[in-house]
Design a protein around this motif. Structure first.
Motif, PDB file in Angstrom:
ATOM      1  N   GLY A 295       3.597   1.712  -1.270  1.00 13.64           N
ATOM      2  CA  GLY A 295       3.637   3.235  -1.461  1.00 13.64           C
ATOM      3  C   GLY A 295       3.209   3.528  -2.956  1.00 13.64           C
ATOM      4  O   GLY A 295       3.094   4.784  -2.959  1.00 13.64           O
ATOM      5  N   ALA A 296       2.892   2.865  -3.767  1.00 14.07           N
ATOM      6  CA  ALA A 296       2.500   2.669  -5.316  1.00 14.07           C
ATOM      7  C   ALA A 296       1.853   1.724  -5.534  1.00 14.07           C
ATOM      8  O   ALA A 296       1.960   0.502  -5.060  1.00 14.07           O
ATOM      9  CB  ALA A 296       3.421   3.329  -6.054  1.00 14.07           C
ATOM     10  N   ASP A 297       1.151   1.648  -6.872  1.00 15.45           N
ATOM     11  CA  ASP A 297       0.675   0.577  -7.399  1.00 15.45           C
ATOM     12  C   ASP A 297       1.817  -0.364  -7.994  1.00 15.45           C
ATOM     13  O   ASP A 297       2.834   0.177  -8.585  1.00 15.45           O
ATOM     14  CB  ASP A 297      -0.225   0.681  -8.782  1.00 15.45           C
ATOM     15  N   LEU A 298       2.097  -1.461  -7.308  1.00 15.63           N
ATOM     16  CA  LEU A 298       3.067  -2.464  -7.688  1.00 15.63           C
ATOM     17  C   LEU A 298       2.867  -3.626  -8.330  1.00 15.63           C
ATOM     18  O   LEU A 298       1.831  -4.415  -7.978  1.00 15.63           O
ATOM     19  CB  LEU A 298       3.783  -2.941  -6.321  1.00 15.63           C
ATOM     20  N   ASN A 308       9.270   2.334  -2.267  1.00 17.84           N
ATOM     21  CA  ASN A 308       8.021   2.070  -2.791  1.00 17.84           C
ATOM     22  C   ASN A 308       7.069   1.353  -1.402  1.00 17.84           C
ATOM     23  O   ASN A 308       6.193   0.793  -1.764  1.00 17.84           O
ATOM     24  CB  ASN A 308       7.898   0.932  -3.853  1.00 17.84           C
ATOM     25  N   LEU A 309       7.481   1.886  -0.417  1.00 21.34           N
ATOM     26  CA  LEU A 309       6.734   1.455   0.926  1.00 21.34           C
ATOM     27  C   LEU A 309       6.363   2.573   1.512  1.00 21.34           C
ATOM     28  O   LEU A 309       6.786   3.597   1.588  1.00 21.34           O
ATOM     29  CB  LEU A 309       7.501   0.376   1.914  1.00 21.34           C
ATOM     30  N   SER A 310       5.135   2.412   2.191  1.00 20.46           N
ATOM     31  CA  SER A 310       4.611   3.548   3.117  1.00 20.46           C
ATOM     32  C   SER A 310       4.170   2.993   4.289  1.00 20.46           C
ATOM     33  O   SER A 310       4.125   1.672   4.414  1.00 20.46           O
ATOM     34  CB  SER A 310       3.792   4.644   2.411  1.00 20.46           C
ATOM     35  N   CYS A 311       3.177   3.717   5.207  1.00 20.78           N
ATOM     36  CA  CYS A 311       2.553   3.171   6.230  1.00 20.78           C
ATOM     37  C   CYS A 311       1.335   3.852   6.732  1.00 20.78           C
ATOM     38  O   CYS A 311       1.086   5.038   6.097  1.00 20.78           O
ATOM     39  CB  CYS A 311       3.528   3.032   7.605  1.00 20.78           C
ATOM     40  N   ARG A 312       0.324   3.199   7.240  1.00 20.03           N
ATOM     41  CA  ARG A 312      -1.148   3.727   7.696  1.00 20.03           C
ATOM     42  C   ARG A 312      -1.390   2.915   8.975  1.00 20.03           C
ATOM     43  O   ARG A 312      -0.910   2.077   9.406  1.00 20.03           O
ATOM     44  CB  ARG A 312      -1.778   3.296   6.446  1.00 20.03           C
ATOM     45  N   LYS A 313      -2.382   3.884   9.779  1.00 23.08           N
ATOM     46  CA  LYS A 313      -2.978   3.301  10.983  1.00 23.08           C
ATOM     47  C   LYS A 313      -4.204   2.304  10.387  1.00 23.08           C
ATOM     48  O   LYS A 313      -4.556   2.624   9.315  1.00 23.08           O
ATOM     49  CB  LYS A 313      -3.597   4.335  11.878  1.00 23.08           C
ATOM     50  N   ALA A 334       0.186  -8.555  -8.063  1.00 26.93           N
ATOM     51  CA  ALA A 334       0.280  -7.130  -7.808  1.00 26.93           C
ATOM     52  C   ALA A 334      -0.648  -6.687  -6.628  1.00 26.93           C
ATOM     53  O   ALA A 334      -1.462  -7.233  -6.380  1.00 26.93           O
ATOM     54  CB  ALA A 334      -0.329  -6.460  -9.173  1.00 26.93           C
ATOM     55  N   VAL A 335      -0.178  -5.387  -6.191  1.00 28.68           N
ATOM     56  CA  VAL A 335      -0.814  -4.708  -4.829  1.00 28.68           C
ATOM     57  C   VAL A 335      -1.120  -3.450  -5.252  1.00 28.68           C
ATOM     58  O   VAL A 335      -0.413  -2.569  -6.204  1.00 28.68           O
ATOM     59  CB  VAL A 335      -0.035  -4.877  -3.592  1.00 28.68           C
ATOM     60  N   LYS A 336      -2.201  -2.878  -4.878  1.00 30.41           N
ATOM     61  CA  LYS A 336      -2.617  -1.479  -5.354  1.00 30.41           C
ATOM     62  C   LYS A 336      -2.182  -0.560  -4.270  1.00 30.41           C
ATOM     63  O   LYS A 336      -1.523  -0.877  -3.147  1.00 30.41           O
ATOM     64  CB  LYS A 336      -4.148  -1.157  -5.003  1.00 30.41           C
ATOM     65  N   ALA A 337      -1.884   0.864  -4.446  1.00 23.56           N
ATOM     66  CA  ALA A 337      -1.191   1.818  -3.844  1.00 23.56           C
ATOM     67  C   ALA A 337      -2.108   1.853  -2.315  1.00 23.56           C
ATOM     68  O   ALA A 337      -3.381   1.942  -2.392  1.00 23.56           O
ATOM     69  CB  ALA A 337      -1.220   3.434  -4.263  1.00 23.56           C
ATOM     70  N   ALA A 338      -1.512   1.856  -1.294  1.00 21.39           N
ATOM     71  CA  ALA A 338      -2.065   2.067   0.066  1.00 21.39           C
ATOM     72  C   ALA A 338      -2.497   0.877   0.569  1.00 21.39           C
ATOM     73  O   ALA A 338      -3.351   0.738   1.587  1.00 21.39           O
ATOM     74  CB  ALA A 338      -3.018   3.324   0.120  1.00 21.39           C
TER      75      ALA A 338
END
Length: 347
Positions: A295-298, A308-313, A334-338
Protein backbone atom coordinates in the motif's frame (compact mmCIF):
# COMPACT_ATOMS: atom_id res chain seq x y z
CA UNK A 1 -39.00 -29.08 -44.16
CA UNK A 2 -42.03 -31.07 -43.07
CA UNK A 3 -44.37 -29.76 -40.37
CA UNK A 4 -43.61 -30.96 -36.88
CA UNK A 5 -45.36 -34.17 -35.77
CA UNK A 6 -47.84 -33.19 -33.04
CA UNK A 7 -47.60 -36.76 -31.70
CA UNK A 8 -44.21 -35.76 -30.27
CA UNK A 9 -46.22 -34.39 -27.34
CA UNK A 10 -47.02 -37.93 -26.21
CA UNK A 11 -44.16 -39.91 -27.74
CA UNK A 12 -41.22 -37.66 -26.85
CA UNK A 13 -41.60 -36.16 -23.35
CA UNK A 14 -38.46 -34.00 -23.78
CA UNK A 15 -39.66 -32.50 -27.07
CA UNK A 16 -39.83 -28.68 -27.21
CA UNK A 17 -43.10 -26.97 -26.37
CA UNK A 18 -45.58 -27.05 -29.24
CA UNK A 19 -46.40 -23.43 -30.14
CA UNK A 20 -49.72 -22.63 -31.83
CA UNK A 21 -50.51 -19.29 -33.45
CA UNK A 22 -54.28 -18.79 -33.18
CA UNK A 23 -55.75 -16.85 -36.10
CA UNK A 24 -59.35 -17.54 -35.10
CA UNK A 25 -61.45 -14.79 -36.77
CA UNK A 26 -58.54 -12.36 -37.34
CA UNK A 27 -58.94 -12.90 -41.09
CA UNK A 28 -62.44 -11.29 -40.80
CA UNK A 29 -63.85 -13.60 -43.46
CA UNK A 30 -61.20 -12.83 -46.08
CA UNK A 31 -59.56 -15.88 -47.62
CA UNK A 32 -56.69 -13.70 -48.80
CA UNK A 33 -56.07 -12.50 -45.26
CA UNK A 34 -56.18 -16.08 -43.98
CA UNK A 35 -53.42 -17.01 -46.42
CA UNK A 36 -51.46 -13.88 -45.47
CA UNK A 37 -51.58 -14.97 -41.82
CA UNK A 38 -50.12 -18.35 -42.76
CA UNK A 39 -47.20 -16.64 -44.51
CA UNK A 40 -46.61 -14.34 -41.55
CA UNK A 41 -46.89 -17.09 -38.94
CA UNK A 42 -44.38 -19.25 -40.81
CA UNK A 43 -41.79 -16.53 -40.16
CA UNK A 44 -42.41 -16.42 -36.39
CA UNK A 45 -41.07 -19.88 -35.62
CA UNK A 46 -44.46 -21.24 -34.52
CA UNK A 47 -45.14 -24.96 -34.95
CA UNK A 48 -48.79 -24.62 -35.98
CA UNK A 49 -51.42 -22.24 -37.27
CA UNK A 50 -54.95 -22.61 -35.93
CA UNK A 51 -58.22 -21.31 -37.29
CA UNK A 52 -61.84 -21.78 -36.25
CA UNK A 53 -64.30 -23.51 -38.55
CA UNK A 54 -67.77 -22.00 -38.36
CA UNK A 55 -70.77 -23.19 -40.40
CA UNK A 56 -73.50 -20.80 -39.30
CA UNK A 57 -76.48 -22.93 -40.33
CA UNK A 58 -75.08 -25.93 -38.42
CA UNK A 59 -73.78 -24.04 -35.41
CA UNK A 60 -75.96 -21.06 -34.66
CA UNK A 61 -79.61 -20.06 -34.30
CA UNK A 62 -81.70 -16.93 -33.89
CA UNK A 63 -81.20 -17.27 -30.13
CA UNK A 64 -77.41 -16.96 -30.49
CA UNK A 65 -76.63 -13.62 -28.84
CA UNK A 66 -73.54 -11.43 -28.95
CA UNK A 67 -70.96 -11.78 -26.20
CA UNK A 68 -69.82 -8.27 -27.14
CA UNK A 69 -71.57 -6.38 -29.94
CA UNK A 70 -68.40 -5.42 -31.79
CA UNK A 71 -69.49 -5.64 -35.44
CA UNK A 72 -71.20 -2.77 -37.26
CA UNK A 73 -71.80 -4.80 -40.41
CA UNK A 74 -73.33 -7.95 -38.89
CA UNK A 75 -76.84 -7.57 -37.52
CA UNK A 76 -76.68 -10.85 -35.57
CA UNK A 77 -74.06 -13.25 -34.35
CA UNK A 78 -75.42 -15.75 -36.87
CA UNK A 79 -74.64 -13.23 -39.63
CA UNK A 80 -71.10 -12.90 -38.30
CA UNK A 81 -70.49 -16.66 -38.26
CA UNK A 82 -71.82 -16.89 -41.80
CA UNK A 83 -69.37 -14.20 -42.91
CA UNK A 84 -66.53 -16.20 -41.31
CA UNK A 85 -67.26 -19.33 -43.35
CA UNK A 86 -64.93 -20.85 -45.92
CA UNK A 87 -65.84 -23.66 -48.29
CA UNK A 88 -64.32 -27.12 -48.03
CA UNK A 89 -62.00 -26.52 -51.03
CA UNK A 90 -60.88 -23.27 -49.40
CA UNK A 91 -60.10 -25.04 -46.13
CA UNK A 92 -58.13 -27.66 -48.04
CA UNK A 93 -56.25 -24.88 -49.80
CA UNK A 94 -55.39 -23.29 -46.44
CA UNK A 95 -54.19 -26.61 -45.05
CA UNK A 96 -51.98 -27.23 -48.07
CA UNK A 97 -50.55 -23.72 -47.83
CA UNK A 98 -49.76 -24.21 -44.13
CA UNK A 99 -47.98 -27.49 -44.77
CA UNK A 100 -45.98 -25.93 -47.61
CA UNK A 101 -44.79 -23.44 -44.98
CA UNK A 102 -43.87 -26.28 -42.57
CA UNK A 103 -46.78 -25.49 -40.26
CA UNK A 104 -49.18 -27.96 -38.67
CA UNK A 105 -52.70 -26.95 -39.70
CA UNK A 106 -55.35 -26.97 -36.94
CA UNK A 107 -58.86 -25.61 -36.71
CA UNK A 108 -61.40 -25.74 -33.89
CA UNK A 109 -64.76 -27.07 -35.12
CA UNK A 110 -67.96 -25.54 -33.78
CA UNK A 111 -70.47 -27.99 -35.21
CA UNK A 112 -70.70 -31.66 -36.09
CA UNK A 113 -70.72 -30.63 -39.73
CA UNK A 114 -67.45 -28.75 -39.14
CA UNK A 115 -65.92 -31.88 -37.58
CA UNK A 116 -66.89 -33.91 -40.62
CA UNK A 117 -65.54 -31.24 -42.97
CA UNK A 118 -62.23 -30.97 -41.15
CA UNK A 119 -61.85 -34.73 -41.00
CA UNK A 120 -62.14 -34.80 -44.79
CA UNK A 121 -59.60 -31.99 -45.01
CA UNK A 122 -57.27 -34.00 -42.77
CA UNK A 123 -56.91 -32.76 -39.21
CA UNK A 124 -53.87 -34.19 -37.36
CA UNK A 125 -55.50 -33.38 -34.02
CA UNK A 126 -58.63 -31.78 -32.59
CA UNK A 127 -58.92 -28.69 -30.44
CA UNK A 128 -61.95 -28.67 -28.15
CA UNK A 129 -62.94 -25.05 -27.52
CA UNK A 130 -63.76 -23.91 -23.99
CA UNK A 131 -67.50 -23.98 -24.55
CA UNK A 132 -67.53 -27.53 -25.91
CA UNK A 133 -65.76 -29.45 -23.13
CA UNK A 134 -68.97 -31.21 -22.08
CA UNK A 135 -70.37 -31.65 -25.61
CA UNK A 136 -70.57 -35.44 -25.82
CA UNK A 137 -71.64 -35.33 -29.47
CA UNK A 138 -68.44 -33.47 -30.36
CA UNK A 139 -66.22 -35.62 -28.16
CA UNK A 140 -67.60 -38.90 -29.50
CA UNK A 141 -67.16 -37.69 -33.09
CA UNK A 142 -63.55 -36.72 -32.39
CA UNK A 143 -62.77 -39.96 -30.59
CA UNK A 144 -64.08 -41.91 -33.57
CA UNK A 145 -61.35 -40.40 -35.78
CA UNK A 146 -58.55 -41.78 -33.62
CA UNK A 147 -56.80 -38.38 -33.58
CA UNK A 148 -55.34 -36.69 -30.48
CA UNK A 149 -57.60 -34.22 -28.68
CA UNK A 150 -56.49 -30.92 -27.13
CA UNK A 151 -58.95 -29.74 -24.48
CA UNK A 152 -59.31 -26.12 -23.38
CA UNK A 153 -60.47 -25.53 -19.81
CA UNK A 154 -61.56 -21.90 -20.07
CA UNK A 155 -65.14 -22.19 -18.79
CA UNK A 156 -65.10 -25.59 -17.11
CA UNK A 157 -65.50 -26.82 -13.57
CA UNK A 158 -62.75 -29.25 -12.62
CA UNK A 159 -65.31 -32.05 -12.38
CA UNK A 160 -66.24 -31.44 -16.03
CA UNK A 161 -62.59 -31.58 -17.04
CA UNK A 162 -62.19 -34.79 -15.02
CA UNK A 163 -65.07 -36.41 -16.89
CA UNK A 164 -63.85 -35.34 -20.32
CA UNK A 165 -60.26 -36.43 -19.76
CA UNK A 166 -61.46 -39.75 -18.34
CA UNK A 167 -63.69 -40.30 -21.38
CA UNK A 168 -60.76 -39.66 -23.74
CA UNK A 169 -58.39 -41.89 -21.78
CA UNK A 170 -60.86 -44.77 -21.67
CA UNK A 171 -61.08 -44.47 -25.46
CA UNK A 172 -57.25 -44.54 -25.58
CA UNK A 173 -57.26 -41.15 -27.27
CA UNK A 174 -54.09 -39.10 -26.73
CA UNK A 175 -55.18 -36.06 -24.72
CA UNK A 176 -53.61 -32.76 -23.74
CA UNK A 177 -55.14 -30.06 -21.56
CA UNK A 178 -54.85 -26.29 -21.78
CA UNK A 179 -55.11 -23.99 -18.80
CA UNK A 180 -57.26 -21.21 -20.19
CA UNK A 181 -59.28 -18.30 -18.88
CA UNK A 182 -62.06 -17.02 -21.10
CA UNK A 183 -61.40 -13.30 -20.78
CA UNK A 184 -60.35 -10.98 -23.61
CA UNK A 185 -57.90 -9.61 -22.65
CA UNK A 186 -57.17 -11.64 -19.54
CA UNK A 187 -55.68 -9.72 -16.57
CA UNK A 188 -52.65 -11.28 -14.86
CA UNK A 189 -54.51 -12.21 -11.69
CA UNK A 190 -56.89 -14.44 -13.68
CA UNK A 191 -54.41 -16.33 -15.86
CA UNK A 192 -54.08 -19.17 -13.36
CA UNK A 193 -50.45 -20.02 -14.01
CA UNK A 194 -50.50 -22.35 -10.97
CA UNK A 195 -52.78 -24.66 -12.94
CA UNK A 196 -49.94 -25.79 -15.21
CA UNK A 197 -48.41 -28.01 -12.53
CA UNK A 198 -51.75 -28.89 -10.94
CA UNK A 199 -53.34 -30.11 -14.18
CA UNK A 200 -50.20 -32.04 -15.15
CA UNK A 201 -50.23 -33.84 -11.81
CA UNK A 202 -53.98 -34.43 -11.95
CA UNK A 203 -54.15 -35.86 -15.47
CA UNK A 204 -50.66 -37.17 -16.24
CA UNK A 205 -50.78 -35.76 -19.76
CA UNK A 206 -49.18 -32.86 -21.64
CA UNK A 207 -50.47 -29.55 -20.31
CA UNK A 208 -50.29 -26.15 -21.94
CA UNK A 209 -51.43 -22.56 -21.68
CA UNK A 210 -53.97 -20.95 -23.97
CA UNK A 211 -53.31 -17.31 -23.20
CA UNK A 212 -55.48 -14.27 -23.90
CA UNK A 213 -53.50 -11.62 -22.03
CA UNK A 214 -52.22 -9.83 -25.14
CA UNK A 215 -48.67 -10.06 -23.70
CA UNK A 216 -45.85 -12.64 -24.10
CA UNK A 217 -45.20 -12.97 -20.38
CA UNK A 218 -47.63 -15.77 -19.37
CA UNK A 219 -46.34 -18.06 -22.11
CA UNK A 220 -42.74 -17.58 -21.01
CA UNK A 221 -43.67 -18.26 -17.39
CA UNK A 222 -45.71 -21.31 -18.38
CA UNK A 223 -42.78 -22.94 -20.16
CA UNK A 224 -40.58 -22.57 -17.08
CA UNK A 225 -43.33 -24.37 -15.14
CA UNK A 226 -43.47 -27.29 -17.56
CA UNK A 227 -46.04 -26.28 -20.19
CA UNK A 228 -45.69 -28.42 -23.32
CA UNK A 229 -48.15 -26.43 -25.45
CA UNK A 230 -48.53 -22.72 -25.95
CA UNK A 231 -51.47 -21.18 -27.80
CA UNK A 232 -51.72 -17.43 -28.35
CA UNK A 233 -53.87 -15.31 -30.66
CA UNK A 234 -52.05 -13.38 -33.35
CA UNK A 235 -52.86 -10.19 -35.26
CA UNK A 236 -51.16 -8.05 -37.87
CA UNK A 237 -51.89 -4.94 -35.81
CA UNK A 238 -53.81 -3.95 -32.70
CA UNK A 239 -55.51 -1.33 -34.82
CA UNK A 240 -57.34 -3.99 -36.83
CA UNK A 241 -61.01 -4.93 -36.44
CA UNK A 242 -62.07 -8.08 -34.62
CA UNK A 243 -63.16 -9.52 -31.27
CA UNK A 244 -59.76 -10.92 -30.30
CA UNK A 245 -57.41 -8.08 -31.25
CA UNK A 246 -56.90 -6.80 -27.71
CA UNK A 247 -56.02 -10.32 -26.55
CA UNK A 248 -53.55 -10.99 -29.36
CA UNK A 249 -49.85 -10.59 -30.00
CA UNK A 250 -48.66 -8.81 -33.12
CA UNK A 251 -46.57 -10.91 -35.49
CA UNK A 252 -43.41 -9.23 -34.18
CA UNK A 253 -44.39 -9.84 -30.56
CA UNK A 254 -45.23 -13.45 -31.39
CA UNK A 255 -41.79 -13.90 -32.93
CA UNK A 256 -40.15 -12.55 -29.78
CA UNK A 257 -42.29 -14.86 -27.65
CA UNK A 258 -41.21 -17.90 -29.66
CA UNK A 259 -37.58 -16.83 -29.35
CA UNK A 260 -38.08 -16.46 -25.60
CA UNK A 261 -39.64 -19.91 -25.26
CA UNK A 262 -36.79 -21.55 -27.16
CA UNK A 263 -34.21 -19.60 -25.14
CA UNK A 264 -35.83 -20.77 -21.89
CA UNK A 265 -35.91 -24.37 -23.11
CA UNK A 266 -32.19 -24.30 -23.85
CA UNK A 267 -31.50 -22.93 -20.37
CA UNK A 268 -33.64 -25.60 -18.74
CA UNK A 269 -31.99 -28.36 -20.78
CA UNK A 270 -28.55 -27.34 -19.49
CA UNK A 271 -28.59 -27.37 -15.67
CA UNK A 272 -25.49 -25.82 -14.12
CA UNK A 273 -23.18 -27.34 -11.52
CA UNK A 274 -21.75 -24.25 -9.88
CA UNK A 275 -18.25 -25.55 -9.08
CA UNK A 276 -17.80 -26.95 -12.58
CA UNK A 277 -18.80 -23.57 -13.95
CA UNK A 278 -16.25 -21.84 -11.71
CA UNK A 279 -13.54 -24.23 -12.95
CA UNK A 280 -14.30 -23.19 -16.51
CA UNK A 281 -14.08 -19.56 -15.46
CA UNK A 282 -10.60 -19.85 -13.93
CA UNK A 283 -8.88 -17.69 -16.57
CA UNK A 284 -11.51 -14.99 -16.04
CA UNK A 285 -11.24 -15.36 -12.29
CA UNK A 286 -7.56 -14.51 -12.56
CA UNK A 287 -8.22 -11.67 -14.97
CA UNK A 288 -10.92 -10.01 -12.87
CA UNK A 289 -9.62 -11.00 -9.44
CA UNK A 290 -7.32 -8.78 -7.39
CA UNK A 291 -3.91 -9.56 -5.89
CA UNK A 292 -2.21 -8.14 -2.82
CA UNK A 293 0.18 -5.23 -3.34
CA UNK A 294 2.15 -2.93 -1.05
CA UNK A 295 0.00 0.00 0.00
CA UNK A 296 3.10 2.25 0.23
CA UNK A 297 6.90 2.06 -0.09
CA UNK A 298 7.91 -0.45 2.61
CA UNK A 299 11.42 -1.06 3.94
CA UNK A 300 13.00 -4.47 4.55
CA UNK A 301 11.75 -5.95 7.81
CA UNK A 302 8.40 -4.13 7.68
CA UNK A 303 5.57 -6.06 9.27
CA UNK A 304 2.55 -6.37 7.00
CA UNK A 305 -0.73 -4.95 8.31
CA UNK A 306 -4.08 -4.20 6.69
CA UNK A 307 -3.06 -0.53 6.74
CA UNK A 308 0.04 -1.02 4.57
CA UNK A 309 -1.56 -3.44 2.13
CA UNK A 310 -3.76 -2.84 -0.90
CA UNK A 311 -4.85 -4.79 -3.99
CA UNK A 312 -4.81 -4.52 -7.77
CA UNK A 313 -5.92 -6.50 -10.83
CA UNK A 314 -5.15 -9.08 -12.17
CA UNK A 315 -5.46 -11.93 -9.74
CA UNK A 316 -2.22 -13.68 -10.68
CA UNK A 317 -0.47 -13.12 -7.35
CA UNK A 318 -1.51 -13.64 -3.74
CA UNK A 319 -5.30 -13.34 -3.78
CA UNK A 320 -6.89 -10.52 -1.81
CA UNK A 321 -9.06 -13.26 -0.33
CA UNK A 322 -5.93 -14.56 1.47
CA UNK A 323 -5.02 -11.28 3.16
CA UNK A 324 -5.22 -12.80 6.64
CA UNK A 325 -2.51 -15.31 5.73
CA UNK A 326 0.08 -12.54 5.21
CA UNK A 327 -0.83 -10.22 8.09
CA UNK A 328 2.10 -10.12 10.56
CA UNK A 329 4.69 -11.42 8.09
CA UNK A 330 8.00 -9.52 7.66
CA UNK A 331 9.47 -8.43 4.36
CA UNK A 332 12.85 -9.82 3.31
CA UNK A 333 13.55 -6.69 1.31
CA UNK A 334 12.10 -3.30 0.51
CA UNK A 335 9.15 -3.11 -1.87
CA UNK A 336 7.68 -0.22 -3.78
CA UNK A 337 4.10 1.05 -3.46
CA UNK A 338 1.69 -0.95 -5.68
CA UNK A 339 4.31 -3.70 -6.14
CA UNK A 340 2.65 -7.15 -6.37
CA UNK A 341 3.61 -9.31 -3.42
CA UNK A 342 4.75 -12.93 -3.63
CA UNK A 343 5.60 -15.56 -1.04
CA UNK A 344 9.29 -15.00 -1.82
CA UNK A 345 9.00 -11.48 -0.38
CA UNK A 346 8.50 -12.76 3.19
CA UNK A 347 11.04 -13.85 5.80
Amino acid sequence: MNPRDINDLWETPDAPAFIIAEVAQAHDGSLGSAHAYIDAIAKTGADAVKFQTHIAAEESSELDTWRVKFSRQDATRHDYWRRMEFTEPQWLELKQHAEEKSLVFLSSPFSLAAIRLLERVGMPAWKVASGEVTNRLFLDAMIATGKPVLVSSGMSYIEEMDATVALLKVAQTPVAVFQCTTAYPCPPEKIGINQIAELAARYGCPVGLSDHSGTPYPSLAAVTLGAKLIEVHITFSRELFGPDVSASLTTQEFTHMVEGVRFIEKMMASPMEKNASADQMEPLRRMFGQSLVAGADLPAGAVLTRENLSCRKPGHGISAADVNSVIGKKLKHAVKAAQFLSLDDFQ
